[in-house]
Design a protein around this motif. Structure first.
Motif, PDB file in Angstrom:
ATOM      1  N   ALA A 252       0.828  -1.354  -0.051  1.00 10.81           N
ATOM      2  CA  ALA A 252      -0.036  -0.004  -0.156  1.00 10.81           C
ATOM      3  C   ALA A 252       0.883   1.470  -0.012  1.00 10.81           C
ATOM      4  O   ALA A 252       0.403   2.193  -0.593  1.00 10.81           O
ATOM      5  CB  ALA A 252      -0.991  -0.002   1.287  1.00 10.81           C
TER       6      ALA A 252
ATOM      7  N   MET B 237      -3.770  -0.839  -5.009  1.00 13.27           N
ATOM      8  CA  MET B 237      -4.733  -0.574  -3.921  1.00 13.27           C
ATOM      9  C   MET B 237      -6.101  -1.397  -3.777  1.00 13.27           C
ATOM     10  O   MET B 237      -6.376  -1.850  -2.799  1.00 13.27           O
ATOM     11  CB  MET B 237      -5.036   0.713  -3.882  1.00 13.27           C
ATOM     12  CG  MET B 237      -4.067   1.544  -3.656  1.00 13.27           C
ATOM     13  SD  MET B 237      -4.429   3.482  -3.562  1.00 13.27           S
ATOM     14  CE  MET B 237      -2.932   4.346  -3.374  1.00 13.27           C
TER      15      MET B 237
ATOM     16  N   ALA C  23      -6.717   5.916   2.155  1.00 12.54           N
ATOM     17  CA  ALA C  23      -6.151   4.696   2.285  1.00 12.54           C
ATOM     18  C   ALA C  23      -5.104   4.712   3.224  1.00 12.54           C
ATOM     19  O   ALA C  23      -5.003   3.630   4.183  1.00 12.54           O
ATOM     20  CB  ALA C  23      -5.328   4.241   0.903  1.00 12.54           C
TER      21      ALA C  23
END
Length: 534
Positions: free
Chosen positions: A93, A406, A230
């Protein structure tokens, strides 16, 4: 003499993009010559957009397959494997976020370059429009002077000098020279239609460019916000933020592929124009302007003379002849006819202003000014404009890669969060080493400390005072405690210190400790029972 022409050289990316195969919707080859009026050529640009759409479909199919497999598969992993997967998810990530930020940086640069190139094109179009409008204004103004103002002065002078035939002949000769000037001016090209088309093109280009630039700016902000969501979702282990990131990531993925399709079609079409701009301009202007005039401004070569040279020469000679005639009339006719002086001076002033207009017209009709505007427009659209589109295409690819990563990481992070919560749920809620119990205890006010059995018995003197009112503790006999102890590991636990009031499982005492405990309890009951009878 004309200055040496600054040659236009197309950059390497123009030739590279121009060599991209042009195919119609039926996969038939199409001529790559820039011709937006041709339907087949427009289809070839649409085909490039459809290629990007196909890539988007394949990308979505891959993501859907991966997400389904990641959600449905069952794994019995050890704790070390879970930790290793957690680190893998986190670092993946992080890398995807860095790629997204780098893509946004590249996109900002490309958006700025494209905007600079387009506005340089608009600025060049405005300069050319100003020149064409100035030419039309000078031609119409000079024609008005010769047809109306000069005719009025000549008509009055004809009445005043009617007695002298030689002066009347001079006036007729001047009228003839004025007619020659009007004829030559009418032979110059009229730029009204060209000016109107260029004005419309500049306005539409500026309108589209403003919203294009604003759309990309909003897309950059959206991408950065998704990266922020995120990061927050992974840092706080929030499944709500993670779900929001997944939904917005799919949207950003769609927008990235859409922008890539638009950038590719625009870059290829502009490169087709930049590979041969002279040919396209000659084709679209042949119905409005003579080809020799268009070539004169496109190439501006020393070997080619100006197509307006003859008209301007006749204009200059006619003005000079008229000025000589007016000077002679002022010298010889005014002493005989004083009333003619006013009209002769008016004609002289008109001719002087027309001569000044002639010099301005000669400068505006020269090819160097318009040719410079033409080269500036090509530099703006073919260098900065296409270069910016290439950077925007790179941004779209990097953004699509980052958001695809992602979306792939999302299900694994979700599964990791769920597994972690399930592990917490399997722990006894009364265990003080349970993180959830510590979090609950942090939010609940602490209860009063429970004193030991001895302190209760010595302080209150009754067996009923052994149980504090703030917390419920079982008063079962010690033998029952020993039986209950079998639930915790199967063997009784022998401890030397009572654990009453600690919120732990009931303790089990050793035989010696049990005997001591019972004897002390009986002694206290007898002592306080005699002191405080019921």
């Amino acid at each position: 003499m004309l200055a040496a022409r600054v040659e236009y050289v197309a950059p390497w990316w123009v030739a590279w993009l121009h060599s991209v195969p042009h195919l119609g919707l039926r996969l038939q080859p199409v001529d790559s010559t820039f011709n937006p009026r041709d339907e087949s050529y427009r289809e070839s640009l649409m085909f490039l957009g459809l290629v990007a759409a196909v890539c988007l479909g394949l990308n979505l199919i891959f993501l859907a397959t991966y997400v389904v497999c990641a959600c449905c598969c069952r794994r019995d992993e050890a704790i070390q494997t879970k930790r290793r997967n957690s680190c893998c998810v986190t670092w993946t990530a992080v890398v995807a976020g860095l790629v997204c930020c780098a893509a946004v940086g590249v996109g900002f640069y490309g958006n700025s370059e494209t905007n600079d190139g387009v506005y340089q094109l608009i600025y060049s179009l405005d300069n050319a429009n100003h020149t064409f409008s100035g030419i039309d204004a000078l031609v119409s103004g000079t024609t008005q002077k010769m047809e109306a103002d000069l005719e009025q002065h000549l008509a009055r002078l004809s009445e005043i000098l009617a007695a002298r035939g030689d002066y009347i002949q001079t006036l007729k000769f001047m009228q003839q020279m004025a007619g020659n000037i009007i004829v030559q001016l009418s032979g110059l090209p009229a730029w009204r239609e060209v000016t109107a088309e260029l004005t419309e093109l500049a306005d539409e280009t500026g309108y589209v460019e403003y919203y294009r630039w604003l759309s990309y700016l909003l897309l950059f902000i959206l991408d950065l916000l998704i990266c922020l969501v995120a990061c927050l979702g992974l840092a706080r282990r929030s499944r709500g933020l993670l779900a929001s990131m997944l939904c917005c990531g799919v949207l950003a993925l769609l927008l990235s592929w859409t922008s890539l399709a638009a950038d590719t079609a625009a870059a290829v079409g502009t490169s087709d124009f930049c590979s041969a701009p002279d040919t396209f301009i000659l084709n679209i202007t042949e119905d409005h302007i003579r080809t020799e005039v268009t070539r004169y401004y496109l190439y501006c070569s020393q070997s080619v003379s100006s197509p307006f040279q003859q008209a301007l020469t006749i204009f200059q000679r006619s003005l000079t002849t008229m000025q000589i005639q007016v000077a002679g009339l002022l010298q010889f006719a005014v002493p005989l006819f004083p009333t003619a002086e006013k009209d002769l001076l008016g004609i002289q002033l008109l001719l002087n202003s027309s001569e000044s207009g002639l010099h301005q017209l000669t400068a505006m009709l020269d090819c160097r000014g318009l040719h410079k505007d033409y080269l500036d427009a090509l530099a703006g659209i073919c260098y900065d404009g296409i270069e910016g589109l290439l950077y925007l295409g790179l941004f779209s690819l990097l953004a699509a890669l980052a958001f695809s990563t992602m979306i792939c990481v999302g299900p694994r992070a979700w599964k990791h969060f769920t597994t972690r919560d399930r592990d917490y749920d399997d722990i006894d809620g009364d265990d003080p080493f349970n993180p959830q119990a510590r979090r609950i205890a942090a939010h609940n006010p602490p209860r009063g400390q429970l004193r030991s059995f001895c302190s209760y018995s010595s302080g209150l003197g009754s067996q009923t005072s052994l149980q504090p009112p703030a917390q419920t503790i079982s008063n079962a006999p010690v033998s029952e405690y020993m039986n209950q102890a079998m639930l915790f590991g199967g063997n009784p636990r022998y401890e030397n210190v009572p654990l009453i009031g600690r919120g732990s499982p009931p303790p089990t005492y050793s035989p010696s400790m049990r005997a001591t405990y019972l004897s002390v309890a009986d002694e206290h009951l007898r002592h306080y029972g005699n002191e405080f009878p019921a």
